[in-house]
Design an enzyme around this catalytic site. Structure first.
Site, PDB file in Angstrom:
ATOM      1  N   GLU A 183       0.813  -1.229   0.000  1.00 29.32           N
ATOM      2  CA  GLU A 183       0.000   0.000   0.000  1.00 29.32           C
ATOM      3  C   GLU A 183       0.840   1.271   0.000  1.00 29.32           C
ATOM      4  O   GLU A 183       0.411   2.310  -0.501  1.00 29.32           O
ATOM      5  CB  GLU A 183      -0.959   0.011   1.189  1.00 29.32           C
ATOM      6  CG  GLU A 183      -2.114  -0.978   1.069  1.00 29.32           C
ATOM      7  CD  GLU A 183      -1.769  -2.352   1.633  1.00 29.32           C
ATOM      8  OE1 GLU A 183      -0.584  -2.615   1.918  1.00 29.32           O
ATOM      9  OE2 GLU A 183      -2.706  -3.168   1.793  1.00 29.32           O
TER      10      GLU A 183
ATOM     11  N   PHE B 294     -11.232  -7.983  13.521  1.00 25.00           N
ATOM     12  CA  PHE B 294     -10.153  -8.403  12.632  1.00 25.00           C
ATOM     13  C   PHE B 294      -9.846  -7.276  11.634  1.00 25.00           C
ATOM     14  O   PHE B 294     -10.725  -6.728  10.991  1.00 25.00           O
ATOM     15  CB  PHE B 294     -10.554  -9.676  11.876  1.00 25.00           C
ATOM     16  CG  PHE B 294      -9.503 -10.112  10.895  1.00 25.00           C
ATOM     17  CD1 PHE B 294      -8.249 -10.517  11.337  1.00 25.00           C
ATOM     18  CD2 PHE B 294      -9.740 -10.080   9.536  1.00 25.00           C
ATOM     19  CE1 PHE B 294      -7.256 -10.885  10.444  1.00 25.00           C
ATOM     20  CE2 PHE B 294      -8.757 -10.456   8.626  1.00 25.00           C
ATOM     21  CZ  PHE B 294      -7.509 -10.860   9.086  1.00 25.00           C
ATOM     22  N   GLN B 295      -8.584  -6.956  11.499  1.00 21.85           N
ATOM     23  CA  GLN B 295      -8.100  -5.872  10.637  1.00 21.85           C
ATOM     24  C   GLN B 295      -8.778  -4.543  10.952  1.00 21.85           C
ATOM     25  O   GLN B 295      -9.047  -3.730  10.071  1.00 21.85           O
ATOM     26  CB  GLN B 295      -8.256  -6.231   9.153  1.00 21.85           C
ATOM     27  CG  GLN B 295      -7.316  -7.385   8.753  1.00 21.85           C
ATOM     28  CD  GLN B 295      -7.136  -7.536   7.260  1.00 21.85           C
ATOM     29  OE1 GLN B 295      -8.047  -7.247   6.490  1.00 21.85           O
ATOM     30  NE2 GLN B 295      -5.967  -7.998   6.853  1.00 21.85           N
TER      31      GLN B 295
ATOM     32  N   LYS C 113     -17.582  -1.374   6.003  1.00 23.19           N
ATOM     33  CA  LYS C 113     -18.055  -2.285   4.969  1.00 23.19           C
ATOM     34  C   LYS C 113     -19.579  -2.270   4.841  1.00 23.19           C
ATOM     35  O   LYS C 113     -20.112  -2.352   3.735  1.00 23.19           O
ATOM     36  CB  LYS C 113     -17.568  -3.696   5.289  1.00 23.19           C
ATOM     37  CG  LYS C 113     -17.619  -4.614   4.079  1.00 23.19           C
ATOM     38  CD  LYS C 113     -16.938  -5.948   4.363  1.00 23.19           C
ATOM     39  CE  LYS C 113     -16.978  -6.833   3.130  1.00 23.19           C
ATOM     40  NZ  LYS C 113     -16.419  -8.179   3.399  1.00 23.19           N
TER      41      LYS C 113
ATOM     42  N   MET D  81      24.402   9.287   2.083  1.00 22.76           N
ATOM     43  CA  MET D  81      24.269  10.535   2.848  1.00 22.76           C
ATOM     44  C   MET D  81      24.537  10.282   4.334  1.00 22.76           C
ATOM     45  O   MET D  81      25.156  11.104   5.005  1.00 22.76           O
ATOM     46  CB  MET D  81      22.877  11.132   2.638  1.00 22.76           C
ATOM     47  CG  MET D  81      22.731  12.563   3.126  1.00 22.76           C
ATOM     48  SD  MET D  81      23.874  13.705   2.300  1.00 22.76           S
ATOM     49  CE  MET D  81      22.859  14.325   0.961  1.00 22.76           C
TER      50      MET D  81
END
Lengths: 584, 186
Positions: free
Chosen positions: A52, A114-115, A164, A482
């Site tokens: 993502e 969940f999630q 959802k 760097m």
């Protein structure tokens, strides 16, 4: 009568109404209804990413190179938390993107489902605005408002979190033109009295300087055109921040190069020595100012910014003008012309003479080699061999990024995508894919370091699947360059964890992804190899083995003013004091 | 506003620019922030203060316009003039913020806080507490043979003074609402 439809269909309909052509995303349980709707239509293309974070950087690259709002779609929980880095990146660089995230159903919110994650809570400090939509009737309007907020005023990232059950439920679709947006209308026109003061100061200044930033690019191509016209008419020198490169062309007569920590000697000394600084859409970032107390001590300062909180945040200015860069430049230019188009010719001639002396120092000089490829040389050759092409450049973060800014020339806005404010390693590869999706026929090159590039290398799979022929130009020094440079200058050459061991074989890696890999370590072969990369019709991973211990100069060490700049290795002994060492 | 009446926080809104913008003095300012009453707005405002390291002395919030869904957040904060200006600018640019008023800088204002003060004691101390409460115009809203709960409104300083006096007389608990404030005049 308004149209009834499911929340998921509303999402797709709203995106269509907003003119969205492509969505970067990754499916999961909490966004399945939206993916089902995407499957059943052909107007919006979905680009399946591999992580993502990649989706959000692609949306950023898309947005930065087109001026449109980039869109990413992620699922709840880990999908949303993986988007956080990209959202913060977009917030700091003022990039307009919309992230749509799925959420557990409303009746499960707060149960540690969940999630489940508190997505609006987590993303509140890294979005311009975010919304959790609990009622399908409010969904379409919220998405339209999100687009409006993202692109209006100072652009930025927004997020809409959709449970959802809200995606499944039926509701009334609010068309774009009916969505309420009137309460957020940032000021576009600058204050007339302030613009008059600005023009008066420009007429008499002896050592004026335009200091331009990403705001010029965000304001649109019209603002860049006005800047060019204003500069040409006044003959004032122009410098720019990292984010503003391309607003004024690198080949332009008045261009004196990028300023800042790794900016050009002449640009930084001009900032230090000017008597009138005209800040156009930049924000006095700490990479630019160095030590605040000694920042441009003798100048009057004008600051044009659409965000009132930018004015006087870091540096006190004499004239602050809140407004859109394009609008303000247009009015200022018009006023300056009607008042007789006056400048202090005599002062200006002396000023340019002084700048020419600084330019004669040739601060970008480096010691080239016939045995090993110097990173600067690689970029000079890349520049020479791609000049005049329809070219877009993205970068990762580190030395290579600064060298790219120094050695590549940008002739137009929206051609340079880099993570400036947040300094996100792993930005460049996905951003290059986002740019390529927006401009399928253009040449898109990601100038990378091997360490940054590995952070999101999984997105090569995305490039292959969606036929994005991005060129990954990796300056491979087997170091975190760097970090290594700072350890050399600040930490007694103790190189703690700043070298890369067990690097992959990039050519084999390219083959594993099904694209082309090129490895090169002899300067004599460089041109041919670059041509081979450019000629290949598909993604290329270009492993350019470069000098391992090259430092990036010029450099203003942390905590130092502009006139105490390091030009090369000989200058570096004991230059950074204890005070500077605590700064980043 | 008369010239004699200029507060220390006077800004460029005033004809009398008395405030040195570069002064390092710490000033307390009361800000009224009118916001859309939506979930998360208060968190966004508070997050701004914590995220950017600004102080909150007190903060109150309630919906003040039920039909327009607008809430008024009254926040007392402190900082140098530059920091106060920055706080106001940061608040003003927030999407759900309709207006920000610096009640300290914009002119005289009325500031009130409500406090409930529980004092327990017997004999002389109990009588003294009641006597002082009368002087402070505090009302008794609960009483047992050994305790009072006083209700009082006033400036935060007045409540501080009352609490200080009650401490030796048996102060047990104090609940304060934080400041609500309005500009004086129309």
């Amino acid at each position: 009568m308004t149209k009834q439809m499911s929340g998921a269909r509303m999402v797709v309909q709203a995106l269509k109404d907003q003119g969205v052509e492509v969505v970067f995303g990754y499916p999961g349980g909490a966004v399945l209804p939206i993916y089902d709707e995407i499957f059943q239509q052909n107007d919006i293309r979905h680009v399946l990413v591999r992580h993502e974070q990649g989706a959000v950087h692609m949306a950023e690259g898309y947005a930065r190179s087109t001026g449109k709002v980039g869109v990413a779609l992620v699922t709840s929980g880990p999908g949303a938390t993986n988007a956080v880095t990209g959202l913060t990146d977009a917030l700091l660089d003022s990039i307009p993107i919309l992230v749509i995230s799925g959420q557990v159903p409303t009746f499960m919110i707060g149960t540690d489902g969940f999630q489940e994650a508190d997505t609006v809570g987590i993303t509140r400090p890294c979005t311009k605005m975010n919304w959790l939509v609990k009622d399908t009737n409010r969904l379409a309007e919220t998405i339209h408002q999100a687009f409006h907020v993202s692109r209006s005023g100072r652009p930025g990232p927004v997020l809409v979190d959709i449970p959802k059950d809200v995606q499944f439920a039926l509701g009334d679709y609010t068309p774009m033109e009916k969505a309420k947006t009137d309460h957020y209308q940032p000021r576009m026109k600058g204050d007339e009295a302030a613009i008059t003061r600005m023009v008066e100061m420009m007429e008499t200044a002896e050592r004026p300087l335009f200091y331009t930033g990403g705001g010029v690019i965000n304001s649109g191509p019209g603002a860049s055109a006005l800047l060019r016209e204003f500069v040409a008419a006044t003959g004032f020198p122009v410098t720019s921040t990292l984010m503003g490169l391309g607003a004024y062309p690198a080949s332009g007569k008045s261009w004196i190069g990028m300023l800042g920590m790794h900016g050009l000697y002449e640009a930084n000394l001009a900032m230090h020595g000017c008597d009138l600084m005209i800040n156009v859409g930049a924000r006095f970032d700490d990479r630019i100012t160095g030590r605040i107390k000694d920042f441009s001590p003798h100048s009057k300062k004008i600051h044009i910014d659409i965000d009132p909180s930018s004015i006087n945040k870091v540096i006190r200015v004499d004239v602050g003008i809140v407004g859109d860069v394009g609008h303000v430049l247009e009015e200022a230019l018009h006023l300056w012309k009607t008042r007789g188009a006056r400048v202090n010719r005599e002062g200006l001639a002396k000023w340019w003479k002084q700048i020419a002396e600084w330019q004669a120092v040739k601060c970008l000089t480096y010691k080239n080699s016939t045995k090993v490829i110097k990173p600067q040389y690689a970029l000079q050759r890349l520049e020479a061999l791609t000049k005049g092409m329809d070219r877009y450049i993205t970068t990762e973060v580190g030395q290579h990024q600064m060298w790219a800014a120094q050695f590549l020339g940008f002739e137009d806005p929206n051609r340079w995508m880099t993570s400036g404010g947040l300094g996100t390693m792993g930005y460049g590869l996905p951003a290059s894919i986002g740019v390529q999706i927006a401009h399928p026929d253009a040449l898109v090159i990601n100038v990378a370091g091997e360490a940054s590039w590995l952070m999101n290398m999984q997105e090569m799979g995305t490039a292959m699947q969606f036929r994005a022929p991005v060129k990954q130009f990796i300056l491979n020094n087997e170091r975190l360059g760097m970090v290594r440079q700072w350890q050399e200058l600040l930490h007694g050459e103790r190189y703690s964890s700043s070298w890369s061991e067990s690097l992959p074989d990039f050519v084999k890696l390219a083959e594993a992804f099904g694209c082309k890999g090129i490895r090169i370590d002899d300067p004599a072969d460089l041109d041919e190899a670059i041509k081979e990369m450019l000629a290949y019709n598909g993604p290329v991973i270009f492993d350019c083995r470069v000098e391992k211990h090259e430092n990036c100069f010029p450099m203003i060490p942390s905590g130092k003013p502009h006139n105490e700049m390091l030009l090369g290795d000989a200058d570096t002994q004991g230059v950074i004091g204890a005070k500077g060492a605590v700064l980043v | 506003m008369s010239a004699l009446n200029i507060k220390k926080g006077s800004t460029s809104h005033s004809a009398y620019e008395l405030r040195d913008p570069n002064a390092e003095v710490i000033e307390a300012h009361t800000l009224a922030v009118i916001v859309e009453n939506e979930p998360g707005v208060l968190a966004r405002v508070i997050g701004l203060f914590s995220g950017r390291g600004y102080n909150i002395d007190s903060l109150t919030v309630a919906e003040v316009d039920h039909t327009g869904h607008r809430s008024r957040i009254t926040v007392v904060t402190r900082g140098t003039p530059q920091v106060i200006d920055q706080i106001e600018a940061q608040l003003r640019r927030m999407v759900p913020v309709y207006a920000v008023h610096d009640l300290t800088a914009e002119g005289p204002s009325v500031q009130r806080e409500l406090a409930l003060v529980k004092v327990a004691g017997k004999g002389e101390a109990r009588i003294e507490a009641l006597r002082l409460a009368e002087i402070f115009r505090a009302n008794v809203v609960d009483s047992t043979l050994e305790s009072f709960v006083f209700e009082m409104t006033g400036t935060p300083e007045k409540i501080d003074a009352f609490a200080d006096l009650m401490r030796p007389l048996g102060l047990r608990e104090i609940a304060r609402t934080g400041v609500a404030a309005l500009a004086r005049g129309i």
